[in-house]
Design a protein around this motif. Structure first.
Motif, PDB file in Angstrom:
ATOM      1  N   HIS A   1      50.157  42.907  53.416  1.00  0.00           N
ATOM      2  CA  HIS A   1      49.341  44.314  52.832  1.00  0.00           C
ATOM      3  C   HIS A   1      47.913  43.643  53.282  1.00  0.00           C
ATOM      4  CE1 HIS A   1      46.415  46.489  50.337  1.00  0.00           C
ATOM      5  NE2 HIS A   1      45.893  45.296  49.894  1.00  0.00           N
ATOM      6  N   ARG A   2      47.133  44.974  54.342  1.00  0.00           N
ATOM      7  CA  ARG A   2      44.983  44.509  54.590  1.00  0.00           C
ATOM      8  C   ARG A   2      44.998  45.631  53.735  1.00  0.00           C
ATOM      9  NH1 ARG A   2      43.523  44.588  60.054  1.00  0.00           N
ATOM     10  NH2 ARG A   2      45.745  44.548  60.247  1.00  0.00           N
ATOM     11  N   PRO A   3      43.994  45.000  53.250  1.00  0.00           N
ATOM     12  CA  PRO A   3      43.551  45.348  51.780  1.00  0.00           C
ATOM     13  C   PRO A   3      41.921  46.856  52.783  1.00  0.00           C
ATOM     14  CG  PRO A   3      43.017  43.432  51.880  1.00  0.00           C
ATOM     15  CD  PRO A   3      43.457  43.806  53.134  1.00  0.00           C
ATOM     16  N   GLU A   4      42.197  46.857  53.477  1.00  0.00           N
ATOM     17  CA  GLU A   4      40.975  47.528  54.241  1.00  0.00           C
ATOM     18  C   GLU A   4      42.011  48.748  53.486  1.00  0.00           C
ATOM     19  OE1 GLU A   4      41.770  44.893  57.828  1.00  0.00           O
ATOM     20  OE2 GLU A   4      41.415  45.228  55.843  1.00  0.00           O
TER      21      GLU A   4
ATOM     22  N   ARG B   1      52.736  46.446  44.379  1.00  0.00           N
ATOM     23  CA  ARG B   1      53.427  45.190  45.034  1.00  0.00           C
ATOM     24  C   ARG B   1      51.342  44.632  46.447  1.00  0.00           C
ATOM     25  NH1 ARG B   1      58.176  43.032  44.444  1.00  0.00           N
ATOM     26  NH2 ARG B   1      59.818  44.148  43.426  1.00  0.00           N
ATOM     27  N   ALA B   2      50.510  45.906  46.014  1.00  0.00           N
ATOM     28  CA  ALA B   2      49.762  45.744  46.989  1.00  0.00           C
ATOM     29  C   ALA B   2      49.192  44.388  47.312  1.00  0.00           C
ATOM     30  CB  ALA B   2      49.272  46.921  46.373  1.00  0.00           C
ATOM     31  N   ASP B   3      49.318  43.399  48.114  1.00  0.00           N
ATOM     32  CA  ASP B   3      49.328  42.034  48.115  1.00  0.00           C
ATOM     33  C   ASP B   3      50.068  41.529  49.008  1.00  0.00           C
ATOM     34  OD1 ASP B   3      47.087  40.205  47.790  1.00  0.00           O
ATOM     35  OD2 ASP B   3      48.401  39.042  46.915  1.00  0.00           O
ATOM     36  N   PHE B   4      49.647  40.714  50.112  1.00  0.00           N
ATOM     37  CA  PHE B   4      50.240  39.582  51.034  1.00  0.00           C
ATOM     38  C   PHE B   4      51.359  39.885  51.554  1.00  0.00           C
ATOM     39  CE2 PHE B   4      52.094  34.816  50.581  1.00  0.00           C
ATOM     40  CZ  PHE B   4      51.263  34.266  52.298  1.00  0.00           C
TER      41      PHE B   4
END
Length: 261
Positions: A131-134, A174-177
Motif C-alpha cells: 500500500h502506498r498512501p499517496e 485492507r488499505a495498509d502495509f
C-alpha cells in the motif's frame, strides 16, 4: 497440461526440476501467469532454480491471459487465492515448501505464512507490492481497467459490480502495509525471509524495507538490483544462497556441525 481441480476451481500449473519444493508465484497482478515469467520479470525463477528445486508455478485463478478459472469469491479475495496455492501443494503431495513471489506474490506470501506457518520454511519476496498512501486507489483503479472488463467479457456470470466489490474488499478494505497481514504479525513471524525491494508505484520501497526491518529473520538484497541489468545475476546468487541455507536438510547439517564444534 497439468490441471488441479477442486469443485468449480480449475488451476493450470507447471513443474520443472527436482529437489526441495519451491512454489513460484508470478507477478502481473491479477493477470499473473506462468507465461509471464519469461516476458515481464527480471529473471525466471522456474528456470534459474530448477537445477536444485522442484519448482511449481500456476496461472492465477481468473487471470485473463491464463488457463485457470474459478468463482469470484467477493467476500474473501486473498484467501481464495491462498486456497488455490495450498490446495495445489496438497494435490502434489507436498507438505513443506519454500516460496518465491514477485509483485502480488508478496501479499500472497504473507497470507501463506499466516495460514500455513508450519508448511512454508522460507520465503523470497521479489519486488513486493504494498500500500502506498499517496496512491491509495492505484490497485483498485488499475484492475478496474486492466483486469475486470476482460474478465467480464469472457465470463458472463461475472459483472463489473461484482468485480468492484471484489477489488474493494481486496484493496480498499485492507488499505495498509502489505494488505494481507498486520505489522504485528510480521514482527512475530520467525520464518526466514529474503526481500528484494523495488520502487515503482505498485512496489513501494518503504513497505518492502519496513517488512524486512520488522521480520526478525529477514534479509535484504542489494538495491537497486534490477538496473543496471548486470546486477540481476548477483541478486539471483543471493537468492540461491538463501534457499540453500534454509533447506531443511541443509539446516540439519548445519545444526550437527554446530553441535560437533
Amino acid at each position: 497440461m497439468p490441471l488441479y481441480e477442486r469443485g468449480n476451481v480449475h488451476i493450470h500449473y507447471e513443474e520443472a526440476g527436482s529437489g526441495f519444493p519451491l512454489l513460484v508465484i508470478p507477478g502481473g497482478g491479477l493477470n499473473s501467469t506462468i507465461a509471464g515469467l519469461d516476458g515481464n520479470h527480471p529473471f525466471n525463477a522456474m528456470k534459474e532454480f530448477k537445477d536444485r528445486h522442484r519448482c511449481i508455478a500456476a496461472d492465477l485463478r481468473n487471470a485473463n491471459p491464463g488457463q485457470s478459472s474459478g468463482p469470484l469469491e467477493v467476500d474473501r479475495p486473498w484467501d481464495a487465492y491462498t486456497d488455490d496455492h495450498l490446495g495445489l501443494m496438497d494435490h502434489l503431495g507436498i507438505r513443506e515448501f519454500m516460496v518465491l513471489g514477485y509483485c502480488i506474490g508478496g501479499p500472497f506470501i504473507w497470507n501463506l505464512l499466516k495460514r500455513a506457518p508450519d508448511r512454508v520454511v522460507a520465503a523470497v519476496l521479489t519486488q513486493p507490492s504494498g500500500h502506498r498512501p499517496e496512491l491509495p486507489d492505484q490497485f483498485y483503479e488499475n484492475n478496474m481497467k486492466g483486469w475486470g472488463p476482460a474478465l467480464c467479457a469472457r465470463r458472463p456470470d461475472i459483472t463489473m459490480e461484482q468485480v468492484s466489490l471484489f477489488l474493494s474488499n481486496m484493496y480498499r478494505a485492507r488499505a495498509d502495509f502489505v494488505f494481507t497481514v498486520t505489522r504485528d504479525f510480521v514482527r512475530a513471524c520467525r520464518t526466514p525471509i529474503l526481500v528484494l525491494p523495488d520502487d515503482i508505484p505498485p512496489h513501494p520501497f518503504a513497505v518492502a524495507m519496513e517488512s524486512a526491518m520488522l521480520a526478525p529473520n529477514a534479509q535484504v538484497s542489494l538495491y537497486p538490483w534490477k538496473d543496471p541489468k548486470d546486477r540481476i545475476p548477483l541478486a539471483v546468487r543471493h537468492i540461491r544462497t538463501f534457499l540453500r541455507a534454509n533447506e531443511p536438510a541443509a539446516a540439519a547439517v548445519g545444526q550437527r556441525a554446530a553441535a560437533a564444534d
